[in-house]
Design a protein around this motif. Structure first.
Motif, PDB file in Angstrom:
ATOM      1  N   VAL A 255       0.868  -1.179   0.000  1.00  0.00           N
ATOM      2  CA  VAL A 255       0.000   0.000   0.000  1.00  0.00           C
ATOM      3  C   VAL A 255       0.903   1.227   0.000  1.00  0.00           C
ATOM      4  N   HIS A 256       0.659   2.153  -0.922  1.00  0.00           N
ATOM      5  CA  HIS A 256       1.474   3.353  -1.029  1.00  0.00           C
ATOM      6  C   HIS A 256       0.751   4.539  -0.414  1.00  0.00           C
ATOM      7  N   ILE A 257       1.483   5.348   0.331  1.00  0.00           N
ATOM      8  CA  ILE A 257       0.946   6.581   0.911  1.00  0.00           C
ATOM      9  C   ILE A 257       1.743   7.746   0.343  1.00  0.00           C
ATOM     10  N   PHE A 258       1.047   8.661  -0.293  1.00  0.00           N
ATOM     11  CA  PHE A 258       1.685   9.814  -0.921  1.00  0.00           C
ATOM     12  C   PHE A 258       1.400  11.072  -0.109  1.00  0.00           C
ATOM     13  N   LYS A 259       2.357  11.978  -0.099  1.00  0.00           N
ATOM     14  CA  LYS A 259       2.206  13.243   0.619  1.00  0.00           C
ATOM     15  C   LYS A 259       1.941  14.354  -0.379  1.00  0.00           C
ATOM     16  N   LEU A 260       0.866  15.087  -0.162  1.00  0.00           N
ATOM     17  CA  LEU A 260       0.482  16.163  -1.077  1.00  0.00           C
ATOM     18  C   LEU A 260       1.126  17.468  -0.612  1.00  0.00           C
ATOM     19  N   GLU A 261       2.291  17.726  -1.122  1.00  0.00           N
ATOM     20  CA  GLU A 261       3.001  18.954  -0.767  1.00  0.00           C
ATOM     21  C   GLU A 261       3.636  19.553  -2.009  1.00  0.00           C
ATOM     22  N   GLN A 262       3.540  20.866  -2.108  1.00  0.00           N
ATOM     23  CA  GLN A 262       4.134  21.584  -3.230  1.00  0.00           C
ATOM     24  C   GLN A 262       5.598  21.855  -2.936  1.00  0.00           C
ATOM     25  N   HIS A 263       6.448  21.588  -3.910  1.00  0.00           N
ATOM     26  CA  HIS A 263       7.884  21.822  -3.754  1.00  0.00           C
ATOM     27  C   HIS A 263       8.208  23.229  -4.225  1.00  0.00           C
ATOM     28  N   SER A 264       8.633  24.065  -3.301  1.00  0.00           N
ATOM     29  CA  SER A 264       8.973  25.440  -3.674  1.00  0.00           C
ATOM     30  C   SER A 264      10.444  25.535  -4.048  1.00  0.00           C
ATOM     31  N   PRO A 265      10.798  26.332  -5.062  1.00  0.00           N
ATOM     32  CA  PRO A 265      12.199  26.494  -5.470  1.00  0.00           C
ATOM     33  C   PRO A 265      13.079  27.012  -4.345  1.00  0.00           C
ATOM     34  N   SER A 266      12.511  27.832  -3.454  1.00  0.00           N
ATOM     35  CA  SER A 266      13.320  28.412  -2.387  1.00  0.00           C
ATOM     36  C   SER A 266      13.858  27.336  -1.458  1.00  0.00           C
ATOM     37  N   GLN A 267      13.078  26.246  -1.264  1.00  0.00           N
ATOM     38  CA  GLN A 267      13.527  25.168  -0.396  1.00  0.00           C
ATOM     39  C   GLN A 267      14.761  24.495  -0.960  1.00  0.00           C
ATOM     40  N   ASP A 268      14.821  24.308  -2.273  1.00  0.00           N
ATOM     41  CA  ASP A 268      15.991  23.686  -2.890  1.00  0.00           C
ATOM     42  C   ASP A 268      17.215  24.580  -2.751  1.00  0.00           C
ATOM     43  N   GLU A 269      17.005  25.884  -2.878  1.00  0.00           N
ATOM     44  CA  GLU A 269      18.132  26.795  -2.786  1.00  0.00           C
ATOM     45  C   GLU A 269      18.675  26.875  -1.372  1.00  0.00           C
ATOM     46  N   GLU A 270      17.797  26.709  -0.369  1.00  0.00           N
ATOM     47  CA  GLU A 270      18.229  26.789   1.012  1.00  0.00           C
ATOM     48  C   GLU A 270      18.956  25.528   1.461  1.00  0.00           C
ATOM     49  N   SER A 271      18.819  24.435   0.740  1.00  0.00           N
ATOM     50  CA  SER A 271      19.473  23.184   1.128  1.00  0.00           C
ATOM     51  C   SER A 271      20.301  22.658  -0.037  1.00  0.00           C
ATOM     52  N   PRO A 272      21.501  23.203  -0.225  1.00  0.00           N
ATOM     53  CA  PRO A 272      22.348  22.790  -1.357  1.00  0.00           C
ATOM     54  C   PRO A 272      23.010  21.441  -1.112  1.00  0.00           C
ATOM     55  N   THR A 273      22.209  20.398  -0.980  1.00  0.00           N
ATOM     56  CA  THR A 273      22.738  19.060  -0.747  1.00  0.00           C
ATOM     57  C   THR A 273      23.054  18.390  -2.078  1.00  0.00           C
ATOM     58  N   TRP A 274      23.753  17.250  -1.978  1.00  0.00           N
ATOM     59  CA  TRP A 274      24.096  16.497  -3.185  1.00  0.00           C
ATOM     60  C   TRP A 274      22.830  16.031  -3.908  1.00  0.00           C
ATOM     61  N   SER A 275      21.818  15.568  -3.126  1.00  0.00           N
ATOM     62  CA  SER A 275      20.582  15.110  -3.751  1.00  0.00           C
ATOM     63  C   SER A 275      19.856  16.251  -4.451  1.00  0.00           C
ATOM     64  N   ALA A 276      19.889  17.450  -3.839  1.00  0.00           N
ATOM     65  CA  ALA A 276      19.250  18.596  -4.472  1.00  0.00           C
ATOM     66  C   ALA A 276      19.963  18.953  -5.768  1.00  0.00           C
ATOM     67  N   TYR A 277      21.312  18.849  -5.754  1.00  0.00           N
ATOM     68  CA  TYR A 277      22.093  19.145  -6.955  1.00  0.00           C
ATOM     69  C   TYR A 277      21.764  18.158  -8.074  1.00  0.00           C
ATOM     70  N   VAL A 278      21.701  16.852  -7.708  1.00  0.00           N
ATOM     71  CA  VAL A 278      21.366  15.829  -8.704  1.00  0.00           C
ATOM     72  C   VAL A 278      19.957  16.057  -9.226  1.00  0.00           C
ATOM     73  N   GLY A 279      19.043  16.446  -8.338  1.00  0.00           N
ATOM     74  CA  GLY A 279      17.680  16.711  -8.761  1.00  0.00           C
ATOM     75  C   GLY A 279      17.609  17.823  -9.774  1.00  0.00           C
ATOM     76  N   LYS A 280      18.364  18.875  -9.558  1.00  0.00           N
ATOM     77  CA  LYS A 280      18.378  19.990 -10.503  1.00  0.00           C
ATOM     78  C   LYS A 280      18.938  19.563 -11.849  1.00  0.00           C
ATOM     79  N   MET A 281      19.970  18.699 -11.810  1.00  0.00           N
ATOM     80  CA  MET A 281      20.569  18.220 -13.054  1.00  0.00           C
ATOM     81  C   MET A 281      19.562  17.385 -13.847  1.00  0.00           C
TER      82      MET A 281
END
Length: 441
Positions: A255-281
């Motif tokens: 059974v899958h449970i999904f979270k309904l949340e909007q991803h704001s660009p500011s959140q990605d900029e505030e957390s310059p992690t490796w996963s965020a970098y790969v996501g942008k790529m």
């Protein structure tokens, strides 16, 4: 929300036919070989059977209106007849017969909707008057439809096409079509509204992608990928009460449970992690990829999962807050209700905290297996998705249920119990603070 099973499924409880949660997930209704059972699901450690009805056997549809005493049942012995009961008084409120087998029933405090394969009937639940008949709807062998539990809008969703995933949104209060949504490329398998009726979730017969749309506008808000390896049959979709989460169960063990949340660009900029970098790529690269590949890269994956200890059995799942904590409830055709804890912060694998038996350990549970004769069980519907997947008798009901139908396909009203208040005035279920009616503020 409804689950039904064919009797020959391995592991299937002999007494189980169908199950459904009520509109606010405080009650579970189970259709059985001998009648139906209503359970309270407001506690984790105990499962109280609040009523057991034996008015007629082989119940394949049973729907309760919130926490009231109004319950709607349909039996395999009379699949064209809907019976409405006041179970605390032990009286039948009314019954209606239709021109074909009833595949599903949906209700809120304003409307009662009956879905047949090629028509839909809309009743006023306060006096059971037939308000509208939608004739010649696209062929809908599974009786798939959803009704908003918010009586202020009473939106009805049903397939707008038999060959593709088009959704018709209909205003059951004003009796008019609102919009059409092109949701999927393949036919629909599941539909559900959130509690306020402002969101609609859908899945197709492929079962790989689940989409959420705004209502009444029909704009796509979210897109979730359930999986990529295989097509599955989605058996239920359910929002949490606050519409922050959406669960999807299928004929697999997950059974899958999904979270309904909007991803704001500011959140990605505030957390310059490796996963965020790969996501942008990946996001940048997706503009150069084929559309279907790009779409998959933008689809969110499950926030949390539940691993059921069964495979291939029909089940129905719902998200609920029980004793102030979020839980996932899974009613299975193996005859059990499973309760899991859900971590709303971190998600991940949900933990099983309780398992309740829906049938007694003796009696029908221990019944030896018997061979079903061809006369006992009719042919199975082609679709096994979401609703009305139980076998219906191949022999027609008695001719008494077929008399008096008009050419427009209207329903035939049965005899109303004279001593019941419906015979004198609109239905009133306000004893012991029940509803309807509800006081308007």
């Amino acid at each position: 929300m409804e689950s039904q099973d064919a009797p020959e499924s391995p592991g299937l409880h002999r007494g189980f036919i169908c199950a459904s949660f009520n509109q606010d997930t405080t009650s579970l209704s189970v259709g059985t070989k001998t009648g139906y059972r209503l359970f309270s699901v407001t506690a984790v450690d105990k499962l109280d059977c609040i009523h057991e009805g034996a008015e007629c056997p082989d119940i394949y549809i049973v729907e309760r209106l919130f926490s009231s005493s109004l319950v709607v049942v349909v039996s395999l012995s009379m699949p064209r007849r809907m019976n409405v009961y006041h179970f605390k008084k032990g009286t039948e409120i009314c019954n209606y017969s239709y021109s074909n087998n009833i595949l599903s029933v949906r209700l809120n405090r304003q409307r009662l909707v009956v879905c047949l394969e090629e028509s839909i009937y809309i009743h006023n639940i306060r006096d059971m008057k037939l308000l509208k008949t939608l004739l010649n709807t696209p062929v809908n062998p599974s009786g798939l439809c959803a009704l908003s539990v918010n009586q202020s809008n009473s939106y009805l969703a049903y397939p707008g096409s038999a060959t593709m995933g088009e959704i018709t949104i209909y205003d059951a209060n004003n009796l008019s079509t609102v919009t059409l949504i092109q949701a999927h490329d393949s036919p629909l398998a599941a539909l559900t509204f959130n509690a306020s009726g402002s969101k609609l979730a859908s899945a197709s017969e492929k079962g790989t992608v689940i989409r959420v749309f705004s209502i009444p506008e029909g704009l796509k808000l979210f897109e979730f990928r359930r999986g990529m390896k295989r097509y599955v049959s989605i058996s239920s979709l359910s929002f949490s009460a606050d519409a922050q989460f959406l669960c999807a169960s299928s004929n697999t063990e997950t059974v899958h449970i999904f979270k309904l949340e909007q991803h704001s660009p500011s959140q990605d900029e505030e957390s310059p992690t490796w996963s965020a970098y790969v996501g942008k790529m990946f996001t940048a690269a997706s503009t150069y990829l084929p559309t279907h590949v790009s779409d998959m890269m933008h689809q969110d994956r499950a926030f949390a999962t539940v691993r059921l200890n069964m495979f291939g059995l029909k089940n129905i799942c719902a998200l609920a807050t029980i004793q102030k904590l979020p839980r996932l409830l899974a009613a299975s055709s193996d005859g059990f209700l499973y309760i899991y804890n859900v971590d709303p912060q971190d998600g991940g694998e949900c933990v099983l905290v309780q398992k309740h038996r829906l049938f007694e350990t003796s009696g029908e549970q221990d019944e030896p297996e018997e061979e079903e004769s061809p006369e006992d069980v009719g042919p199975q519907p082609a679709s096994q998705s979401y609703a009305a997947t139980v076998a219906l008798p191949s022999t027609p009901p008695s001719s008494t249920t077929l008399i008096g139908y008009s050419e427009d396909g209207g329903a035939q009203k049965g005899e109303v119990i004279p001593e019941h208040e419906l015979a004198e005035s609109p239905i009133c279920l306000d004893d012991e603070n029940e509803f309807p009616p509800v006081s308007s503020n």
